[in-house]
Design a protein around this motif. Structure first.
Motif, mmCIF file in Angstrom:
data_model
loop_
_atom_site.group_PDB
_atom_site.id
_atom_site.type_symbol
_atom_site.label_atom_id
_atom_site.label_comp_id
_atom_site.label_asym_id
_atom_site.label_seq_id
_atom_site.Cartn_x
_atom_site.Cartn_y
_atom_site.Cartn_z
ATOM 1 N N GLU A 182 0.811 -1.221 0.000
ATOM 2 C CA GLU A 182 0.000 0.000 0.000
ATOM 3 C C GLU A 182 0.843 1.270 0.000
ATOM 4 O OE1 GLU A 182 -3.942 0.225 1.581
ATOM 5 O OE2 GLU A 182 -3.475 -1.461 2.909
ATOM 6 N N ILE A 183 2.108 1.125 -0.323
ATOM 7 C CA ILE A 183 2.988 2.287 -0.447
ATOM 8 C C ILE A 183 3.114 2.648 -1.924
ATOM 9 C CG2 ILE A 183 5.318 3.182 -0.033
ATOM 10 C CD1 ILE A 183 5.553 1.229 2.293
ATOM 11 N N ASP A 184 2.992 3.921 -2.233
ATOM 12 C CA ASP A 184 3.126 4.383 -3.619
ATOM 13 C C ASP A 184 4.414 3.837 -4.232
ATOM 14 O OD1 ASP A 184 2.463 6.558 -5.821
ATOM 15 O OD2 ASP A 184 4.579 6.848 -5.288
ATOM 16 N N ALA A 185 4.285 3.277 -5.435
ATOM 17 C CA ALA A 185 5.431 2.618 -6.068
ATOM 18 C C ALA A 185 6.600 3.575 -6.282
ATOM 19 C CB ALA A 185 5.005 2.005 -7.397
ATOM 20 N N ALA A 191 15.728 0.289 2.024
ATOM 21 C CA ALA A 191 15.066 1.179 2.978
ATOM 22 C C ALA A 191 13.619 1.402 2.538
ATOM 23 C CB ALA A 191 15.804 2.510 3.072
ATOM 24 N N ILE A 192 12.763 1.690 3.515
ATOM 25 C CA ILE A 192 11.343 1.915 3.259
ATOM 26 C C ILE A 192 10.989 3.336 3.703
ATOM 27 C CG2 ILE A 192 9.001 1.071 3.612
ATOM 28 C CD1 ILE A 192 10.805 -1.056 2.451
ATOM 29 N N PRO A 193 10.368 4.137 2.840
ATOM 30 C CA PRO A 193 9.998 5.491 3.257
ATOM 31 C C PRO A 193 8.952 5.467 4.356
ATOM 32 C CG PRO A 193 9.040 4.975 1.117
ATOM 33 C CD PRO A 193 9.975 3.854 1.446
ATOM 34 N N GLN A 194 9.070 6.407 5.283
ATOM 35 C CA GLN A 194 8.120 6.501 6.388
ATOM 36 C C GLN A 194 7.040 7.545 6.150
ATOM 37 O OE1 GLN A 194 11.174 6.673 9.794
ATOM 38 N NE2 GLN A 194 9.391 5.757 10.737
ATOM 39 N N GLY A 195 7.359 8.569 5.422
ATOM 40 C CA GLY A 195 6.395 9.636 5.223
ATOM 41 C C GLY A 195 6.812 10.533 4.077
ATOM 42 N N ARG A 196 5.924 11.431 3.700
ATOM 43 C CA ARG A 196 6.195 12.394 2.642
ATOM 44 C C ARG A 196 6.347 13.766 3.269
ATOM 45 N NH1 ARG A 196 1.799 14.141 -1.934
ATOM 46 N NH2 ARG A 196 1.082 15.464 -0.229
ATOM 47 N N GLY A 197 7.413 14.436 2.921
ATOM 48 C CA GLY A 197 7.641 15.758 3.478
ATOM 49 C C GLY A 197 8.145 16.724 2.434
ATOM 50 N N THR A 198 8.197 17.991 2.799
ATOM 51 C CA THR A 198 8.764 19.006 1.924
ATOM 52 C C THR A 198 9.260 20.158 2.789
ATOM 53 O OG1 THR A 198 8.397 20.344 -0.076
ATOM 54 C CG2 THR A 198 6.603 20.276 1.532
ATOM 55 N N GLU A 199 10.055 21.018 2.208
ATOM 56 C CA GLU A 199 10.614 22.136 2.963
ATOM 57 C C GLU A 199 9.596 23.263 3.117
ATOM 58 O OE1 GLU A 199 15.095 22.947 2.700
ATOM 59 O OE2 GLU A 199 14.566 22.193 0.717
ATOM 60 N N THR A 200 9.867 24.115 4.059
ATOM 61 C CA THR A 200 8.940 25.203 4.360
ATOM 62 C C THR A 200 9.674 26.363 5.020
ATOM 63 O OG1 THR A 200 6.886 25.766 5.542
ATOM 64 C CG2 THR A 200 8.379 24.240 6.618
ATOM 65 N N GLU A 203 -1.231 4.060 1.960
ATOM 66 C CA GLU A 203 -2.387 4.793 1.448
ATOM 67 C C GLU A 203 -3.618 4.630 2.337
ATOM 68 O OE1 GLU A 203 -2.628 6.983 -1.199
ATOM 69 O OE2 GLU A 203 -0.449 6.837 -1.057
ATOM 70 N N SER A 204 -3.894 3.426 2.803
ATOM 71 C CA SER A 204 -5.056 3.215 3.668
ATOM 72 C C SER A 204 -4.886 3.963 4.985
ATOM 73 C CB SER A 204 -5.254 1.725 3.947
ATOM 74 O OG SER A 204 -5.580 1.025 2.771
ATOM 75 N N ILE A 205 -3.684 3.889 5.536
ATOM 76 C CA ILE A 205 -3.401 4.598 6.785
ATOM 77 C C ILE A 205 -3.554 6.101 6.576
ATOM 78 C CG2 ILE A 205 -1.588 5.187 8.432
ATOM 79 C CD1 ILE A 205 -2.645 2.407 8.902
ATOM 80 N N ARG A 206 -3.012 6.600 5.479
ATOM 81 C CA ARG A 206 -3.092 8.041 5.212
ATOM 82 C C ARG A 206 -4.539 8.502 5.134
ATOM 83 N NH1 ARG A 206 -4.151 10.972 1.040
ATOM 84 N NH2 ARG A 206 -4.039 9.237 -0.437
#
Length: 425
Positions: free
Chosen positions: A124-127, A141-150, A348-351
């Motif tokens: 369920e993780i975006d390919a 490694a497996i990504p944990q989350g999506r982030g960006t700068e601010t 995706e389901s968790i999100r």
């Protein structure tokens, strides 16, 4: 400081500093027969407190496993992990930055997680996100989350200054004008000096249509490009619009030691999820604005995996390590506790389940990312292993500029020479 979670353990900046010396590593068995895993990460006290709660849930669901935890600010964590990895003593499970994956994968430090599919679910993780944790086709490694700068800012101070608040996209020149105005009206720098940050330089570069690295892992910019960036930031520092050299060299990867965290500036460039640490430090409240764009509006920031989870190739308990990673990524209870402290969840389901329930700063992060959806360009490939060392070189060379020991041109030429040598090695 391994393993024991007590109330308030990570509730202060003091606790963060006390945890800078990470725990001893290598999975083992306790006297009671339990499997013992070491798990380390970097972050602020808010992230640490939530992580400890999630680990307690994991141990309850897996009574045969004891997880010994430790954390530190990013700089201390990075240095300690490098020492541990070089000594063959990497943690069983570790948090990794985008810039560390190639180095540790090619160095034989990381476990091939593709071999642990029975314990670690990735369906369920975006390919595209999942692929960022692969090196030469192997899932390290497996990504944990999506982030960006601010651009994080002190709302009360900015409003009181009378300077117009950020409203959507702004160019680097518009950002610089705002920082000058804030400095004039508040009597303190508008921002942390971005000249020391390779991340901010990358955003600026991408806004010019360039990149840090080419696809074949060479520099994607010239000394002339870096000279222009450092001339720009040096001018702002000289004008008092950004932090002084003394303030900037106190940076250590924690929000507590940023000028904004110390009450010495109005804004800071940071990653969105870690900016949660400012909520306990800035009495006037904080808000998030996008990073500046190129003069023609080209965005330089991008969505990237905020961080990854990996396991040691030397762990004696690969299945248990994979089970812990799986729990942190895929368990609804863990997701509810962790919120957006490591970025918006990648499952995706968790999100979809978590996002409507987000409150406070987690809601702020989700709304901020939603405002940028569809506007940012594709993220670059993970940087080459040499970049981890070059981040330190970048800061060191800019220190020469900020202390007026070298001109921007001299420092830029020095950096490019060293970077090319590092990438060849």
């Amino acid at each position: 400081m391994p393993g024991h979670r007590t109330k308030g353990f990570c509730a202060s900046a003091t606790a963060l500093l006390m945890c800078a010396l990470l725990a001893g590593c290598g999975g083992s068995a306790a006297a009671d027969g339990k499997v013992v895993l070491s798990y380390t990460w970097w972050g602020n006290p808010d992230r640490a407190a939530r992580t400890e709660k999630a680990i307690a849930l994991f141990e309850k669901a897996n009574p045969g496993i004891d997880v010994r935890t430790s954390f530190a600010g990013y700089d201390a964590y990075k240095q300690k992990l490098a020492t541990q990895a070089a000594g063959g003593d990497a943690p069983d499970v570790m948090q990794l930055d985008y810039r560390q994956i190639d180095q540790y994968a090619t160095g034989g430090v990381l476990l091939d997680l593709g071999k642990e599919k029975a314990a670690l679910r990735t369906g369920e993780i975006d390919a595209g996100l999942l692929a960022t944790g692969r090196v030469d086709g192997t899932q390290f490694a497996i990504p944990q989350g999506r982030g960006t700068e601010t651009v994080v800012y002190d709302v009360k101070t900015w409003k009181a200054s009378g300077v117009p608040l950020p409203k959507g996209a702004w160019t680097w020149d518009e950002w610089a004008d705002a920082m000058r105005d804030l400095a004039r009206e508040t009597g303190k720098p508008g921002a942390t000096d971005p000249g020391q940050s390779e991340d901010s330089f990358e955003v600026w570069l991408r806004g010019q249509g360039k990149s840090l690295y080419t696809k074949d892992n060479q520099l994607g910019f010239t000394s002339g490009d870096l000279t222009r960036w450092w001339t720009f930031t040096d001018g702002l520092r000289r004008a008092g619009a950004v932090s002084t050299a003394e303030q900037t060299t106190q940076l250590d990867g924690t929000v507590e030691n940023t000028p904004l965290g110390r009450g010495e500036s109005v804004t800071d460039a940071n990653w969105d999820a870690p900016a949660s640490g400012f909520t306990a430090l800035v009495a006037g409240g904080i808000a998030l604005a996008p990073m500046p764009t190129g003069a023609d509006g080209t965005p330089g920031q991008y969505f990237k995996p905020s961080m990854f989870l990996g396991a040691s190739a030397a762990t004696r308990h690969p299945e248990a390590a994979a089970r812990l990673i799986d729990f942190l990524l895929n368990d609804p209870g863990a997701a509810e506790v962790l919120g957006a402290t490591r970025g918006i969840p990648v499952n995706e389901s968790i999100r979809k389940a978590v996002e409507p329930q987000l409150t406070g700063f987690d809601r702020t992060v989700a709304d901020y990312q939603a405002s940028l959806d569809g506007t940012l360009k594709t993220p670059p490939q993970a940087p080459p292993s040499g970049d981890n060392a070059l981040q330190t070189t970048f800061q060191r060379d800019y220190d020469q500029v900020s202390y007026q020991r070298m001109s921007p041109r001299e420092a830029a030429e020095n950096y490019v020479t060293e970077a090319k040598a590092e990438l060849r090695s």
